[in-house]
Design a protein around this motif. Structure first.
Motif, PDB file in Angstrom:
ATOM      1  N   VAL B  36       0.841  -1.202   0.000  1.00  0.00           N
ATOM      2  CA  VAL B  36       0.000   0.000   0.000  1.00  0.00           C
ATOM      3  C   VAL B  36       0.876   1.253   0.000  1.00  0.00           C
ATOM      4  N   VAL B  39       1.872   1.826  -3.471  1.00  0.00           N
ATOM      5  CA  VAL B  39       0.778   2.424  -4.251  1.00  0.00           C
ATOM      6  C   VAL B  39       0.740   3.932  -4.037  1.00  0.00           C
ATOM      7  N   PHE B  43       1.204   6.855  -6.878  1.00  0.00           N
ATOM      8  CA  PHE B  43       0.253   7.945  -7.116  1.00  0.00           C
ATOM      9  C   PHE B  43       0.941   9.300  -7.049  1.00  0.00           C
ATOM     10  N   PHE B  56      -0.530  11.910 -20.162  1.00  0.00           N
ATOM     11  CA  PHE B  56      -0.483  10.545 -20.700  1.00  0.00           C
ATOM     12  C   PHE B  56       0.394   9.659 -19.819  1.00  0.00           C
ATOM     13  N   PHE B  59      -1.401   8.928 -16.419  1.00  0.00           N
ATOM     14  CA  PHE B  59      -2.471   7.919 -16.462  1.00  0.00           C
ATOM     15  C   PHE B  59      -1.893   6.533 -16.751  1.00  0.00           C
ATOM     16  N   MET B  60      -0.852   6.487 -17.606  1.00  0.00           N
ATOM     17  CA  MET B  60      -0.215   5.201 -17.886  1.00  0.00           C
ATOM     18  C   MET B  60       0.427   4.640 -16.630  1.00  0.00           C
ATOM     19  N   ILE B  62      -0.580   5.054 -13.576  1.00  0.00           N
ATOM     20  CA  ILE B  62      -1.619   4.462 -12.730  1.00  0.00           C
ATOM     21  C   ILE B  62      -2.137   3.165 -13.366  1.00  0.00           C
ATOM     22  N   LEU B  63      -2.365   3.209 -14.687  1.00  0.00           N
ATOM     23  CA  LEU B  63      -2.921   2.035 -15.369  1.00  0.00           C
ATOM     24  C   LEU B  63      -1.991   0.839 -15.238  1.00  0.00           C
ATOM     25  N   VAL B  66      -0.262   0.716 -10.855  1.00  0.00           N
ATOM     26  CA  VAL B  66      -1.266   0.433  -9.825  1.00  0.00           C
ATOM     27  C   VAL B  66      -2.222  -0.662 -10.291  1.00  0.00           C
ATOM     28  N   GLY B  67      -2.641  -0.582 -11.570  1.00  0.00           N
ATOM     29  CA  GLY B  67      -3.658  -1.509 -12.045  1.00  0.00           C
ATOM     30  C   GLY B  67      -3.129  -2.898 -12.326  1.00  0.00           C
ATOM     31  N   ALA B  68      -1.861  -3.007 -12.740  1.00  0.00           N
ATOM     32  CA  ALA B  68      -1.356  -4.323 -13.147  1.00  0.00           C
ATOM     33  C   ALA B  68      -0.213  -4.809 -12.267  1.00  0.00           C
ATOM     34  N   VAL B  70       1.084  -3.789  -9.321  1.00  0.00           N
ATOM     35  CA  VAL B  70       0.798  -3.959  -7.892  1.00  0.00           C
ATOM     36  C   VAL B  70      -0.098  -5.170  -7.666  1.00  0.00           C
ATOM     37  N   VAL B  71      -1.049  -5.369  -8.577  1.00  0.00           N
ATOM     38  CA  VAL B  71      -1.939  -6.520  -8.436  1.00  0.00           C
ATOM     39  C   VAL B  71      -1.149  -7.823  -8.558  1.00  0.00           C
ATOM     40  N   LEU B  72      -0.161  -7.820  -9.479  1.00  0.00           N
ATOM     41  CA  LEU B  72       0.690  -9.009  -9.606  1.00  0.00           C
ATOM     42  C   LEU B  72       1.546  -9.202  -8.358  1.00  0.00           C
TER      43      LEU B  72
END
Lengths: 331, 171
Positions: B36, B39, B43, B56, B59-60, B62-63, B66-68, B70-72
């Protein structure tokens, strides 16, 4: 008083005023929408499965959700002993707050956009990823095996379905050459055969399937799967902790349906009726479709779910993207 | 409000978020809490990109992160289920903590001193690079770096597949 004079009298920049007004309006919309959709879901479920649904509280049971909301707000907030208190309470907010960012760039009509961003589509996709993170934190912080299994499922599912979703969206971006949602709508016409869904039917189907999976709706609701995992990642949440997850789920349904409307169904464009009505009509038609799925299909098994994404949707989306690229280059 | 002042305030805010996230990541005993913190840092960096007028990239960031990524990372944490009281979880003795702190602060001190000695003139507002231009440059002027990244990713992927297969054989 219009926004220009309001901004001038307050002495702040116009975009700031626009953003605050937009956010307040969106917050009201998200709340109202959740109340309406919960009622709609019960009615749809009732009629699909030949049972009446709510009808005691108010006319046609309209006040049932209001009563439910009061119950949720009044309930005690409980943190499971042995869980991670901070992470446990971070999770519902991580699920709920990004919704507002995702609603900002949506074009409701020719002029009505809370905050126009030229990379609007990218903004929505970026913040959509936070939902998985919220599910993970909720599952981890709960100190509950069902919750943890739910979180593990959420991760595997979202990683699998994010890829075909992005590939389907990319096909539209190839055709329009922009990430600005307003401009993508401008590329489409009033009539259904002028919509991008007509030239990208495969991408539309892939997008809808992935959107259902990304919002964790049945038949892809494996992270919560009541009959296997009690309630999955939100097993331990009471009162508004659960309420926030619920609000987020319904707001996310609005976001995915609104993006589908904008990308594939001509956005706010349509004959006779003014823009916002067409937009709302298309969005709620898609939501009805998603509810239709939920009450018609049984939940998939986990291996079926992953096979569908990796063996069907991703190859199909790739082929579709390649074909689109070739067509765009030739045209 | 004065634009320069606003930019400086925002920079301070993002720097604070980055530092707080970094500290949370380093000091946390629990791997998920450290994640966390990561993350938060990501940000903050996205905020800095916004401040540099490159939405750009922001947002990339974060996408992808954070989106991929960190989830992995979360996936890896759950799969390994590292014991909470491992060797690394113990607090360090005084001398070691002091040296670690010095090692952390030294680069900051050197970089800070260098910056203070040669203040950079960055008062002008950076211009936003058009997305098409960015894409064109990535595939022409910077194509070598771009392709090298894909080679690195491919090796990582091949390694993961190989590990997966050997483990299945061993069962």
């Amino acid at each position: 008083m219009n926004l220009h004079t309001l901004a001038k009298s307050l002495g702040v920049a116009l975009p700031l005023v626009q953003m605050v007004v937009g956010l307040v309006a969106l917050a009201a919309f998200v709340g109202l929408n959740a109340v309406l959709l919960v009622w709609m879901e019960r009615k749809v479920a009732g009629h699909f499965q030949r049972r009446p649904g709510p009808y005691e509280v108010g006319p046609w049971g309209l006040l049932q959700t209001v009563a439910d909301a009061v119950k949720l707000v009044a309930k005690q907030l409980f943190t499971p002993p042995g869980g991670d208190r901070t992470l446990f309470w971070t999770a519902p907010f991580t699920a709920f707050l990004p919704v507002f960012v995702m609603l900002l760039p949506l074009p409701w009509s020719h002029t009505l956009t809370a905050f126009p961003v030229n990379l609007g589509l990218l903004l929505i996709l970026a913040f959509a990823g936070l939902n998985v993170l919220a599910l993970c934190l909720a599952g981890w912080g709960s100190n509950n095996k069902w919750a943890l299994i739910g979180a593990a499922r959420a991760v595997a599912q979202s990683v699998a379905y994010e890829i075909p979703l992005l590939l389907a969206v990319l096909a539209v971006v190839f055709l329009t050459g922009t990430l600005d949602l307003g401009l993508i709508v401008a590329c489409q016409g009033d009539m259904p055969w002028e919509w991008l869904g007509a030239s990208q039917p495969l991408a539309f189907v892939i997008y809808v399937v992935c959107a259902v999976a990304e919002t964790n709706r049945a038949p892809f609701d494996l992270p919560e799967a009541e009959s296997e995992l009690t309630a999955g990642f939100h097993t331990e949440y009471s009162g508004m902790g659960f309420g926030l997850f619920f609000l987020a789920e319904y707001a996310n349904m609005i976001v995915v349906s609104a993006v589908a409307t904008t990308l594939f169904l001509g956005g706010w464009k349509g004959p006779v009726l003014p823009g916002p009505w067409w937009f709302l009509l298309k969005v709620y038609a898609l939501i009805f479709l998603i509810m239709w799925f939920r009450w018609t299909y049984p939940r998939t098994r986990f291996d079926q779910l992953l096979n569908l994404a990796w063996k069907w949707l991703i190859p199909l989306a790739l082929v579709n993207l390649l074909a689109t690229a070739v067509l765009v280059e030739l045209a | 409000m004065n634009q320069t002042l606003a930019a400086q305030l925002l920079f301070a805010l993002y720097a604070l978020v980055i530092l707080a996230g970094g500290l949370a990541a380093v000091l946390a005993r629990n791997l998920v809490r450290a994640m966390v913190g990561l993350v938060m840092t990501l940000f903050g960096v996205a905020g800095l990109y916004l401040l540099l007028n490159t939405p750009f990239m922001a947002f990339m960031q974060i996408l992808i992160y954070v989106g991929a990524v960190v989830v992995l990372i979360f996936f890896a944490i759950m799969l390994t289920r590292s014991p909470a009281g491992g060797e690394e979880a113990k607090p360090r003795a005084g001398r070691q903590a002091l040296l670690a702190g010095l090692a952390g602060l030294a680069p900051a001190a050197v970089l800070g001193a260098a910056l203070l000695a040669n203040p950079l003139a960055s008062a002008t507002r950076p211009a936003e690079v058009e997305l098409k231009l960015l894409g064109a440059h990535l595939l022409t002027s910077y194509v070598l770096a771009f392709e090298l990244i894909s080679v690195v990713l491919f090796i990582a992927m091949a390694g993961a597949v190989l590990l997966g297969f050997t483990r299945r054989k061993g069962q």
